[in-house]
Design an enzyme around this catalytic site. Structure first.
Site, PDB file in Angstrom:
ATOM      1  N   TRP A  76       0.796  -1.216   0.000  1.00  0.00           N
ATOM      2  CA  TRP A  76       0.000   0.000   0.000  1.00  0.00           C
ATOM      3  C   TRP A  76       0.836   1.277   0.000  1.00  0.00           C
ATOM      4  CZ3 TRP A  76       1.940   2.046   4.358  1.00  0.00           C
ATOM      5  CH2 TRP A  76       2.348   1.168   5.380  1.00  0.00           C
ATOM      6  N   ASN A  77       2.143   1.189   0.188  1.00  0.00           N
ATOM      7  CA  ASN A  77       2.899   2.445   0.351  1.00  0.00           C
ATOM      8  C   ASN A  77       3.217   3.135  -0.980  1.00  0.00           C
ATOM      9  OD1 ASN A  77       4.676   0.328  -0.131  1.00  0.00           O
ATOM     10  ND2 ASN A  77       6.352   1.241   1.014  1.00  0.00           N
ATOM     11  N   LYS A 124      -1.785  -8.881  -7.845  1.00  0.00           N
ATOM     12  CA  LYS A 124      -2.674  -8.604  -6.711  1.00  0.00           C
ATOM     13  C   LYS A 124      -2.116  -7.368  -6.024  1.00  0.00           C
ATOM     14  CE  LYS A 124      -2.741  -9.534  -2.486  1.00  0.00           C
ATOM     15  NZ  LYS A 124      -3.078  -8.128  -2.106  1.00  0.00           N
ATOM     16  N   GLU A 152      -5.271  -4.085  -1.278  1.00  0.00           N
ATOM     17  CA  GLU A 152      -6.707  -3.827  -1.101  1.00  0.00           C
ATOM     18  C   GLU A 152      -6.939  -2.474  -0.424  1.00  0.00           C
ATOM     19  OE1 GLU A 152      -5.180  -6.695  -0.343  1.00  0.00           O
ATOM     20  OE2 GLU A 152      -6.008  -7.769  -2.066  1.00  0.00           O
ATOM     21  N   GLY A 173       6.887  -6.249   0.236  1.00  0.00           N
ATOM     22  CA  GLY A 173       6.130  -6.154   1.482  1.00  0.00           C
ATOM     23  C   GLY A 173       7.007  -6.502   2.666  1.00  0.00           C
ATOM     24  N   SER A 174       6.382  -7.053   3.704  1.00  0.00           N
ATOM     25  CA  SER A 174       7.121  -7.266   4.945  1.00  0.00           C
ATOM     26  C   SER A 174       7.930  -8.566   4.908  1.00  0.00           C
ATOM     27  CB  SER A 174       6.151  -7.283   6.130  1.00  0.00           C
ATOM     28  OG  SER A 174       5.276  -8.370   6.006  1.00  0.00           O
ATOM     29  N   GLU A 188      11.268  -8.180  -2.436  1.00  0.00           N
ATOM     30  CA  GLU A 188      11.656  -6.831  -1.999  1.00  0.00           C
ATOM     31  C   GLU A 188      11.024  -6.612  -0.640  1.00  0.00           C
ATOM     32  OE1 GLU A 188      13.697  -5.015  -3.525  1.00  0.00           O
ATOM     33  OE2 GLU A 188      13.650  -5.708  -5.596  1.00  0.00           O
ATOM     34  N   CYS A 190      10.345   1.687   2.134  1.00  0.00           N
ATOM     35  CA  CYS A 190      11.264   0.631   2.565  1.00  0.00           C
ATOM     36  C   CYS A 190      12.716   1.092   2.617  1.00  0.00           C
ATOM     37  CB  CYS A 190      11.108  -0.610   1.695  1.00  0.00           C
ATOM     38  SG  CYS A 190      11.251  -0.249  -0.049  1.00  0.00           S
ATOM     39  N   GLU A 225      12.101  -2.158  11.956  1.00  0.00           N
ATOM     40  CA  GLU A 225      11.768  -1.125  10.971  1.00  0.00           C
ATOM     41  C   GLU A 225      10.573  -0.301  11.453  1.00  0.00           C
ATOM     42  OE1 GLU A 225      10.181  -2.676   7.286  1.00  0.00           O
ATOM     43  OE2 GLU A 225      11.045  -1.008   6.167  1.00  0.00           O
TER      44      GLU A 225
END
Ligand code: NAD
Length: 475
Positions: free
Chosen positions: A150-151, A174, A177, A227-228, A249, A283, A380
């Protein structure tokens, strides 16, 4: 003013009829913007069939013709940047100028990949016997499943779409959302540019269900995830079951090292502006600041002045320089980092709490005197928190910078060319900015080491991530 949401499968926009879904929330107001349909299992299967068909068609399309369509999509992104940027601000929270820069950079990424796809040369290796031709050729990996956060609702999808389409792969994307609208508009640019049905498919759903469903299918040959770290490890495990290629990533915790010979005010101006981009939800955001003792006071003063001068508010309003955090999870996370820092003797120089109670606004925060094993120095933050501490020697700061399991980005400031070269070599990180924050461009590789992931996006390495290498020995 917001987007018309839908799934995009086999060249068709599918709306919510009969499908489950969720509301998309504006983080500046906490009010719903629109309802997002989720893909059912049969929608996902349809997307897979569509991507298989799309792959057969697209890999047979010449790189020259692929590039024409991609360049047209990039032109449409530029034509539509204002609308896409406004949608992004509403759903994600970043300020308008940052959203605009993201859309325009994404257009550049698509254009760069379009051109580079035309230069995806193989090579001829001299044969050992008379009349033997040894060819090394690149072939597209196949159907790609891509998952984006989402960032950066446009830039992260653009990197994956660019690499996949330039190499001749098809894609099931994908996107997040929580920030679907800008990505829907990005995909619309490709559809309107004449991309054949099936080559690019866009779905939304419950992330774990979608990834589990798609990654179990043989037709999916590559996963690209941003993502995470925990989710990245989970997806790498699913990919391993089918020996699928992966690009991961993941998160980081980027050290900034300011040496005593640097200009502390100049360094503070450069890095503070970069720190608060997207309210720190980046990130490669600088997240741990180590400043050599002799310039610490001057650096801290200038950095704090910049921080307290930021104007917090809705990113669509003029003059606002710091938008809300993207979701309520980030507010809770910031509170937890700050509480831990305080309990460990940390001092809050400015900020340190939520602003107001409507919208996910958090004050940009400078923290000093935190020990290296505090939460803010080891996890983080992904938000507008800046812990700033001192160091004495080069070896000491390198050891502290390299002490975490992450290695995405790092930054250093020095006027010594010897120190610049030494720190660039010594830091365990996928990207290092020395007197520079320009570590992410379309033409350069972007990616991490250690638990920050593997593989690169951007540069020729980013394109190579979507190719299999085949050796043909022809007698
Ligand atoms: P999260 O771990 O729940 O989700 C991270 C992303 O992964 C989201 O986009 C989510 O939709 C997706 N996701 C989650 N589970 C998935 C699954 N099983 N299959 C496929 N996709 C899945 O965390 P969050 O609360 O959204 O973000 C928290 C942390 O994630 C941040 O603190 C940051 O460390 C990290 N993050 C990193 C980036 C990045 O650019 N590398 C982007 C967003 C978040």
């Amino acid at each position: 003013m917001y987007a018309e949401l839908g799934l995009y499968i086999d060249g068709q926009w599918l709306n919510g009829s009969g499908r489950k879904g969720e509301d998309v929330i504006n983080p500046a107001t906490e009010k719903p913007l629109a309802h997002l349909p989720h893909a059912s299992k049969s929608d996902l299967d349809l997307a897979l069939e569509s991507a298989k068909k799309g792959f057969a068609l697209w890999r047979a399309t010449s790189a020259y013709d692929r590039a024409k369509i991609m360049r047209k999509a990039a032109d449409l992104m530029r034509e539509r940047y204002d609308n896409i940027s406004k949608i992004m601000v509403q759903e994600q929270g970043k300020v308008y100028v940052e959203a605009r820069a993201e859309v325009l950079t994404s257009a550049e990424i698509i254009e760069w990949y379009a051109e580079e796809g035309r230069r995806s040369y193989g090579r001829i290796v001299p044969g050992r016997g008379k009349g033997i031709r040894q060819l090394v050729v690149h072939e597209p990996v196949g159907v790609v499943a891509a998952f984006t956060p989402w960032n950066f609702p446009v830039l992260t999808p653009a990197r994956k779409i660019g690499g996949a389409l330039a190499s001749g792969c098809s894609l099931i994307l994908k996107a997040s959302e929580e920030t679907p609208g800008a990505c829907v508009e990005l995909v619309r640019c490709f559809a309107d540019a004449g991309l054949p049905a099936g080559v690019l498919n866009l779905v939304f759903g419950v992330p774990a269900e979608v990834s589990e469903h798609l990654l179990a299918k043989d037709a999916v040959r590559k996963i690209s995830f941003t993502g995470s770290i925990p989710v990245g490890k989970h997806l790498a495990g699913l990919a391993a079951k089918g020996m699928k290629r992966t690009t991961m990533e993941l998160g980081g915790h980027s050290p900034v090292v300011v040496f005593g010979d640097a200009d502390p005010e100049k360094a503070a101006d450069t890095i503070a502006a970069f720190k608060y981009r997207n309210a720190g939800q980046v990130c490669i955001s600088p997240t741990r600041f180590y400043v050599q003792e002799d310039v610490y006071g001057r650096f801290l003063k200038r950095f704090t002045e910049y921080t307290s001068g930021l104007k917090i508010g809705d990113g669509l309003e003029k003059g606002i320089t710091l938008g809300p955090l993207a979701n309520s999870r980030r507010i809770d996370a910031m509170d937890s980092f700050v509480a831990d820092a305080k309990s460990r003797g940390g001092k809050i120089v400015t900020g340190g709490k939520r602003r107001g109670n409507q919208g996910y606004f958090y004050e940009p925060t400078v923290i000093t005197d935190v020990p290296d094993d505090s939460k803010i120095m080891t996890q983080e933050p992904f938000g507008p928190l800046a812990p700033i501490v001192t160091f004495k020697t080069f070896d000491e700061v390198v050891a502290r910078a390299n002490s975490l399991p992450f290695g995405l980005a790092a930054y250093a400031f020095t006027t010594s060319s010897t120190t610049a070269a030494a720190i660039g070599d010594a830091i365990e990180s996928g990207m290092v900015g020395v007197n520079s924050i320009a570590v992410s461009t379309p033409e350069t590789p972007f990616g991490g080491v250690k638990e920050s992931g593997h593989g690169s996006e951007g540069g020729i390495e980013g394109l190579g991530a979507y190719f299999n290498t085949k050796f043909i020995s022809q007698g």
